[in-house]
Motif scaffolding. Structure first.
Motif, PDB file in Angstrom:
ATOM      1  N   PHE A   1       0.701  -1.273  -0.059  1.00 43.29           N
ATOM      2  CA  PHE A   1      -0.075  -0.014   0.071  1.00 43.29           C
ATOM      3  C   PHE A   1       0.852   1.311  -0.004  1.00 43.29           C
ATOM      4  N   GLY A   2       1.949   1.345   0.617  1.00 43.79           N
ATOM      5  CA  GLY A   2       2.761   2.506   0.732  1.00 43.79           C
ATOM      6  C   GLY A   2       3.721   2.343  -0.520  1.00 43.79           C
ATOM      7  N   ARG A   3       4.517   1.209  -0.764  1.00 39.48           N
ATOM      8  CA  ARG A   3       5.438   1.314  -2.070  1.00 39.48           C
ATOM      9  C   ARG A   3       4.840   1.475  -3.295  1.00 39.48           C
ATOM     10  N   ASP A   4       3.396   0.982  -3.407  1.00 35.35           N
ATOM     11  CA  ASP A   4       2.752   1.162  -4.744  1.00 35.35           C
ATOM     12  C   ASP A   4       2.012   2.603  -4.590  1.00 35.35           C
ATOM     13  N   GLY A   5       1.991   3.357  -3.675  1.00 36.60           N
ATOM     14  CA  GLY A   5       1.291   4.629  -3.717  1.00 36.60           C
ATOM     15  C   GLY A   5      -0.478   4.469  -3.437  1.00 36.60           C
ATOM     16  N   LEU A   6      -0.629   3.448  -2.839  1.00 35.11           N
ATOM     17  CA  LEU A   6      -1.918   2.963  -2.852  1.00 35.11           C
ATOM     18  C   LEU A   6      -2.644   3.836  -1.584  1.00 35.11           C
ATOM     19  N   LEU A   7      -1.796   3.931  -0.490  1.00 36.61           N
ATOM     20  CA  LEU A   7      -2.123   4.786   0.410  1.00 36.61           C
ATOM     21  C   LEU A   7      -0.900   5.829   0.889  1.00 36.61           C
ATOM     22  N   THR A   8      -1.149   6.963   1.527  1.00 35.18           N
ATOM     23  CA  THR A   8      -0.357   7.990   1.865  1.00 35.18           C
ATOM     24  C   THR A   8       0.326   7.818   3.259  1.00 35.18           C
ATOM     25  N   PRO A   9       1.584   8.080   3.382  1.00 35.80           N
ATOM     26  CA  PRO A   9       1.990   7.730   4.761  1.00 35.80           C
ATOM     27  C   PRO A   9       1.201   8.024   6.009  1.00 35.80           C
ATOM     28  N   ALA A  10       0.633   9.165   5.828  1.00 32.15           N
ATOM     29  CA  ALA A  10      -0.476   9.422   7.130  1.00 32.15           C
ATOM     30  C   ALA A  10      -1.559   8.345   7.232  1.00 32.15           C
ATOM     31  N   GLN A  11      -1.916   7.937   5.996  1.00 27.31           N
ATOM     32  CA  GLN A  11      -3.121   6.929   5.999  1.00 27.31           C
ATOM     33  C   GLN A  11      -2.610   5.579   6.535  1.00 27.31           C
ATOM     34  N   ILE A  12      -1.626   5.037   6.279  1.00 27.78           N
ATOM     35  CA  ILE A  12      -0.879   3.936   6.700  1.00 27.78           C
ATOM     36  C   ILE A  12      -0.608   4.069   8.333  1.00 27.78           C
ATOM     37  N   GLN A  13      -0.353   5.361   8.725  1.00 28.75           N
ATOM     38  CA  GLN A  13      -0.235   5.199  10.111  1.00 28.75           C
ATOM     39  C   GLN A  13      -1.775   5.089  10.874  1.00 28.75           C
ATOM     40  N   ASP A  14      -2.677   5.822  10.051  1.00 27.59           N
ATOM     41  CA  ASP A  14      -4.047   5.826  10.743  1.00 27.59           C
ATOM     42  C   ASP A  14      -4.667   4.066  10.715  1.00 27.59           C
ATOM     43  N   VAL A  15      -4.254   3.556   9.563  1.00 32.88           N
ATOM     44  CA  VAL A  15      -4.791   1.893   9.486  1.00 32.88           C
ATOM     45  C   VAL A  15      -3.864   1.073  10.378  1.00 32.88           C
ATOM     46  N   THR A  16      -2.752   1.434  10.761  1.00 32.54           N
ATOM     47  CA  THR A  16      -1.892   0.991  11.527  1.00 32.54           C
ATOM     48  C   THR A  16      -2.338   1.055  12.972  1.00 32.54           C
ATOM     49  N   SER A  17      -2.920   2.309  13.523  1.00 30.83           N
ATOM     50  CA  SER A  17      -3.569   2.387  14.796  1.00 30.83           C
ATOM     51  C   SER A  17      -4.745   1.549  14.791  1.00 30.83           C
ATOM     52  N   TYR A  18      -5.778   1.509  13.845  1.00 30.47           N
ATOM     53  CA  TYR A  18      -6.833   0.718  13.627  1.00 30.47           C
ATOM     54  C   TYR A  18      -6.508  -0.946  14.082  1.00 30.47           C
ATOM     55  N   VAL A  19      -5.702  -1.245  13.203  1.00 29.55           N
ATOM     56  CA  VAL A  19      -5.123  -2.947  13.206  1.00 29.55           C
ATOM     57  C   VAL A  19      -4.629  -3.113  14.779  1.00 29.55           C
ATOM     58  N   LEU A  20      -3.984  -2.084  15.303  1.00 32.97           N
ATOM     59  CA  LEU A  20      -3.516  -2.438  16.895  1.00 32.97           C
ATOM     60  C   LEU A  20      -4.652  -2.086  17.795  1.00 32.97           C
ATOM     61  N   THR A  21      -5.697  -1.749  17.684  1.00 33.85           N
ATOM     62  CA  THR A  21      -6.637  -1.793  18.336  1.00 33.85           C
ATOM     63  C   THR A  21      -7.596  -3.012  18.302  1.00 33.85           C
ATOM     64  N   LEU A  22      -7.433  -3.368  17.310  1.00 31.79           N
ATOM     65  CA  LEU A  22      -8.172  -4.789  17.068  1.00 31.79           C
ATOM     66  C   LEU A  22      -7.836  -6.031  18.132  1.00 31.79           C
ATOM     67  N   SER A  23      -6.331  -5.863  18.337  1.00 29.65           N
ATOM     68  CA  SER A  23      -5.795  -6.868  19.263  1.00 29.65           C
ATOM     69  C   SER A  23      -5.647  -6.511  20.564  1.00 29.65           C
ATOM     70  N   GLY A  24      -6.175  -5.207  20.806  1.00 28.40           N
ATOM     71  CA  GLY A  24      -6.207  -4.565  22.077  1.00 28.40           C
ATOM     72  C   GLY A  24      -4.717  -3.887  22.502  1.00 28.40           C
TER      73      GLY A  24
END
Length: 312
Positions: free
Chosen positions: A176-199
């Motif tokens: 998603f980052g290397r191919d420009g599908l998501l911006t760095p800020a979006q990657i950080q946001d989705v990372t935050s969401y993924v980490l909330t899934l596992s607490g």
């Protein structure tokens, strides 16, 4: 001889030698020791006659009994090979999902699989099969492609992302980052969401933004609740088990430019029985699942048995 005398204190004859006034008594050996010594001589003569003993130029004497430790070893190995051949033959004709119904055969398969695992699998999964970064832990109950006997056997035979095998397990997570599908800020946001899934993180504004990004880009493989999909080999993101570590840096790196592990296809390296034994062993490590028959399969089998009985 002339110096021999009888010692008055012990009433024992001396040997006739004297050193600075010290004399040696000629005390006879105990009878039990003498008889034991004579018996040893007789036994050694018998042993030399009966067994290989005396070395020669081209070999030792054969002995009248014709026994040798090498011959005994060959006999024992032959007996073990015959016993193993029976087990191998039974394993060859037994479908993998039927093994649990044959406890003795299952135990033999697990023992053989443990030996095969030490030769072929510990290099990646470790001696205790606990895995490491990028190599799955086979002791837990988290499976990317399924943990029943048939699923494990399929993975062993065809591998993961094995080039040249059209039945290999295959999935490809977008970069998603290397191919420009998501911006760095979006990657950080989705990372935050993924980490909330596992607490691992608390919900935040960033994780709320990431939830929408996840739904649009990731839910198609990982599921709307992030619990994964074995059809695609998509991992469960809602548990505490991580293949490439579960900290923010590792998760963000995987979203940006994912790593894709490769497992060899063992179907062209090991014989089918060895793969079946490895399957049984891996399944027994603690995380193996029960075989789930397709809906209607048991009913169809029962109907077939009933039809066969009626035909008889």
């Amino acid at each position: 001889m002339a110096n021999k005398r009888v010692d008055e204190a012990t009433n024992t004859e001396t040997v006739g030698h004297e050193w600075d006034g010290i004399e040696e008594l000629n005390t006879p050996l105990p009878r039990w020791w003498l008889w034991t010594f004579y018996a040893s001589i007789v036994f050694s003569i018998g042993y030399v006659i009966a067994y290989p003993a005396l070395p020669g130029i081209h070999g030792a004497t054969q002995g009248v009994l014709g026994w040798s430790s090498r011959g005994q070893l060959d006999k024992d190995l032959k007996a073990q090979q015959e016993e193993r051949s029976k087990i191998v033959a039974d394993l060859a004709i037994t479908p993998i999902e039927k093994l649990p119904g044959k406890p003795a055969l299952m135990n033999a398969a697990k023992a053989g699989g443990a030996a095969a695992f030490k030769v072929n699998c510990v290099q990646c999964h470790g001696a205790g099969a606990a895995g490491s970064d990028g190599y799955p832990n086979l002791n837990d109950d988290d499976w990317l492609w399924g943990g029943d006997l048939k699923a494990i056997q399929q993975t062993l035979i065809h591998g993961i992302r094995q080039p040249g095998d059209d039945q290999t397990r295959m999935s490809q997570m977008p970069a998603f980052g290397r191919d420009g599908l998501l911006t760095p800020a979006q990657i950080q946001d989705v990372t935050s969401y993924v980490l909330t899934l596992s607490g691992k993180e608390q919900k935040s504004a960033a994780s709320q933004r990431g939830a929408a990004i996840f739904e649009a880009n990731c839910a198609v493989c990982h599921g709307p609740d992030g619990k994964g999909d074995r059809q695609f080999g998509a991992p469960n993101l809602a548990d505490a088990i991580w293949l490439y570590a579960g900290n923010r840096e590792a998760v963000a790196a995987q979203i940006n430019n994912p790593r894709h592990g490769v497992m060899p296809a063992w179907g062209n390296r090991l014989d089918p029985v060895t793969i079946k034994m490895l399957t049984a062993y891996v399944h027994s490590l603690g995380g193996g699942e029960d075989f789930a028959e397709p809906a209607g399969a048991a009913q169809t089998e029962t109907q077939s048995e009933a039809e066969a009985t009626a035909a008889e």
